[in-house]
Design a protein around this motif. Structure first.
Motif, mmCIF file in Angstrom:
data_model
loop_
_atom_site.group_PDB
_atom_site.id
_atom_site.type_symbol
_atom_site.label_atom_id
_atom_site.label_comp_id
_atom_site.label_asym_id
_atom_site.label_seq_id
_atom_site.Cartn_x
_atom_site.Cartn_y
_atom_site.Cartn_z
ATOM 1 N N ARG A 304 0.820 -1.222 0.000
ATOM 2 C CA ARG A 304 0.000 0.000 0.000
ATOM 3 C C ARG A 304 0.851 1.268 0.000
ATOM 4 N NH1 ARG A 304 -5.424 0.846 0.653
ATOM 5 N NH2 ARG A 304 -6.040 2.941 1.347
ATOM 6 N N PRO A 305 1.860 1.403 0.883
ATOM 7 C CA PRO A 305 2.666 2.634 0.815
ATOM 8 C C PRO A 305 3.435 2.798 -0.491
ATOM 9 C CG PRO A 305 3.561 1.113 2.449
ATOM 10 C CD PRO A 305 2.217 0.595 2.063
ATOM 11 N N ALA A 307 2.385 1.646 -3.420
ATOM 12 C CA ALA A 307 1.379 2.048 -4.402
ATOM 13 C C ALA A 307 0.941 3.488 -4.203
ATOM 14 C CB ALA A 307 0.169 1.121 -4.305
ATOM 15 N N GLU A 308 0.935 3.964 -2.975
ATOM 16 C CA GLU A 308 0.553 5.350 -2.700
ATOM 17 C C GLU A 308 1.528 6.322 -3.354
ATOM 18 O OE1 GLU A 308 -0.869 9.001 -1.318
ATOM 19 O OE2 GLU A 308 -1.844 7.068 -1.708
ATOM 20 N N LEU A 309 2.818 5.977 -3.344
ATOM 21 C CA LEU A 309 3.791 6.832 -4.026
ATOM 22 C C LEU A 309 3.496 6.892 -5.519
ATOM 23 C CD1 LEU A 309 7.163 5.878 -2.278
ATOM 24 C CD2 LEU A 309 5.834 7.971 -1.996
ATOM 25 N N ARG A 311 0.503 6.476 -6.851
ATOM 26 C CA ARG A 311 -0.756 7.232 -7.005
ATOM 27 C C ARG A 311 -0.469 8.725 -7.051
ATOM 28 N NH1 ARG A 311 -4.346 10.251 -4.676
ATOM 29 N NH2 ARG A 311 -3.119 10.420 -2.756
ATOM 30 N N GLN A 312 0.451 9.185 -6.195
ATOM 31 C CA GLN A 312 0.773 10.610 -6.167
ATOM 32 C C GLN A 312 1.402 11.056 -7.485
ATOM 33 O OE1 GLN A 312 3.212 11.287 -2.694
ATOM 34 N NE2 GLN A 312 1.735 10.320 -1.318
ATOM 35 N N ALA A 318 -8.103 8.771 -4.497
ATOM 36 C CA ALA A 318 -7.809 7.932 -3.343
ATOM 37 C C ALA A 318 -8.419 6.539 -3.475
ATOM 38 C CB ALA A 318 -8.307 8.613 -2.065
ATOM 39 N N TRP A 320 -8.578 4.691 -6.018
ATOM 40 C CA TRP A 320 -7.736 3.822 -6.852
ATOM 41 C C TRP A 320 -6.840 2.941 -6.004
ATOM 42 C CZ3 TRP A 320 -2.376 3.780 -7.120
ATOM 43 C CH2 TRP A 320 -1.799 3.053 -8.165
ATOM 44 N N LEU A 321 -6.357 3.498 -4.881
ATOM 45 C CA LEU A 321 -5.428 2.765 -4.027
ATOM 46 C C LEU A 321 -6.048 1.461 -3.524
ATOM 47 C CD1 LEU A 321 -2.555 3.098 -2.902
ATOM 48 C CD2 LEU A 321 -3.564 4.153 -0.871
ATOM 49 N N ASP A 322 -7.355 1.469 -3.287
ATOM 50 C CA ASP A 322 -8.018 0.270 -2.768
ATOM 51 C C ASP A 322 -8.121 -0.834 -3.811
ATOM 52 O OD1 ASP A 322 -8.426 1.456 -0.281
ATOM 53 O OD2 ASP A 322 -10.300 2.407 -0.925
ATOM 54 N N TRP A 344 8.534 7.026 -10.190
ATOM 55 C CA TRP A 344 8.231 6.127 -9.068
ATOM 56 C C TRP A 344 9.519 5.616 -8.436
ATOM 57 C CZ3 TRP A 344 5.470 0.743 -9.779
ATOM 58 C CH2 TRP A 344 4.949 0.313 -8.555
#
Length: 405
Positions: A304-305, A307-309, A311-312, A318, A320-322, A344
């Protein structure tokens, strides 16, 4: 020349590999170690030549010990870097190589630079028992034909245990001696080999396993490869015969480099006799540091962290992350473009440390592996390479150098 112990042994080993570096590289090629053949194979006749056979030994050790792709590896006695470059290249590992020989470390660095792997394989003139690396720095401690040069083998196993993360793997391939009592003529043969190859003493394959267990390793297993590697000392394989025309050449080398260099030429017939009589053996050892991985080393927790990078960078919302799971493919599901991958990679490196080079890792993968790459694979790569200590290289310890194999 008597090998001695301690600092005297280190100095002797350093000198031996400094004065024979070009001879080994000229006659043995990329890898300064034994080759591996199947039963009945003869080098260059119905079996692999020396280059393919030494490559194979590296692959056999990887397979036997289960070295995971993308691991952080300490290569003890890295020589001129042949095995380290295989680990860093084909397997995407990050390798720190240590050797007693300044010339070997420099040559290995040159080879890494030429192969485009300088950021993933670094080489140092350090003592393997005093590298300065922090506790739990590595996924794998790799020792290919270097343990024979260490007089304090219990200290090696203790240091390997310290340097490995929980669940980390010790991968050893080494010359050895037959277990049990030797006859007088056998002891004399062993003495000559030790003297000419600058080694303090041999342990048996069984003794190595006992030492690993005594140090605290679990899942200790060994394999005898004596018959598979014995062809390494065939004159046509080692090509030392080309110097036979040259007693003059050998005298010249002795004048220029000292009589110690002649040990290189004596090794062939002595080792051949050792393998033929069964006095000298050769094998591999695998052992695991007990204990579960620490929570922050769990790759699943990093999906998750990581993938969060991404996403940014891509500007997804938000929600999308799920939708991102460990099985989400970077190419087909996350639709990551090349410029997004580069951004990335930079973001991951900024957060998790300089050893996390996702772009470089992907560049070394084959096309099928790139297509199959998942978010879970990226998280596992980050978990294996992240900086947990605040420092990525050896510390100030280890002013004495380390053995070379």
């Amino acid at each position: 020349m008597e090998p001695g112990t301690g600092a005297g042994l280190n100095t002797a080993v350093e000198r031996y590999y400094d004065i024979t570096l070009d001879l080994y590289e000229d006659l043995w090629g990329e890898h300064v170690h034994h080759g591996f053949w199947d039963p009945g194979e003869i080098p260059g006749v119905n079996g692999a030549d020396r280059h393919a056979a030494t490559d194979r030994l590296v692959r056999e050790l990887v397979e036997f010990t289960g070295v995971p792709p993308g691991s952080t590896v300490l290569d003890v006695g890295c020589g001129i870097g042949g095995p380290a470059l295989h680990l860093a290249g084909a397997m995407g590992c990050t390798v720190e190589g240590v050797t007693l020989s300044a010339r070997q470390a420099a040559r290995a660095g040159e080879k890494a630079q030429a192969a485009g792997l300088a950021g993933h394989a670094r080489f140092h003139q350090l003592d393997a028992l005093a590298t300065g690396f922090p506790d739990a720095s590595f996924d794998v401690v790799w020792a290919l034909e270097s343990l024979m040069h260490l007089s304090d083998r219990p200290a090696f196993f203790a240091e390997a245990l310290r340097l490995l993360r929980p669940g980390g793997i010790l991968a050893v391939a080494t010359w050895a001696v037959r277990d049990g009592e030797l006859a007088d003529d056998e002891r004399d043969l062993v003495r000559q080999i030790l003297q000419h190859q600058v080694m303090p003493h041999f342990s048996s394959l069984e003794e190595h396993e006992r030492l690993a267990r005594a140090a605290g390793f679990a899942d200790v297993s060994g394999v005898d490869w004596s018959k598979a590697v014995a062809n390494s000392w065939d004159p046509s394989f080692a090509q030392i015969a080309r110097y036979d025309k040259g007693r003059t050449e050998m005298r010249r080398l002795a004048r220029e480099r000292g009589v110690d260099v002649l040990g290189f030429f004596h090794a062939g017939p002595l080792m051949t006799k050792g393998f033929e009589t069964g006095v000298i053996t050769y094998g591999a050892l695998r052992a695991v540091k007990p204990g579960p991985a620490a929570p922050d080393e769990d790759a699943d927790a990093l999906v998750r962290p990581v993938a969060e990078l991404l996403r940014q960078i891509t500007g997804e919302d938000a929600g999308w992350l799920d939708t991102v799971t460990p099985a989400s493919r970077v190419d087909a599901d996350l639709l990551v473009e090349s410029q997004e991958l580069a951004a990335w990679s930079a973001a991951l490196q900024a957060r998790y440390g300089q050893r996390v080079d996702l772009a470089g890792h992907v560049a070394r993968l084959g096309i099928d592996a790139i297509i199959a790459l998942t978010a879970g694979d990226v998280a596992a790569y980050v978990a294996a390479h992240r900086d947990r200590t605040g420092g990525g290289g050896p510390g100030g310890g280890g002013t004495a150098p380390a053995e070379s194999g």
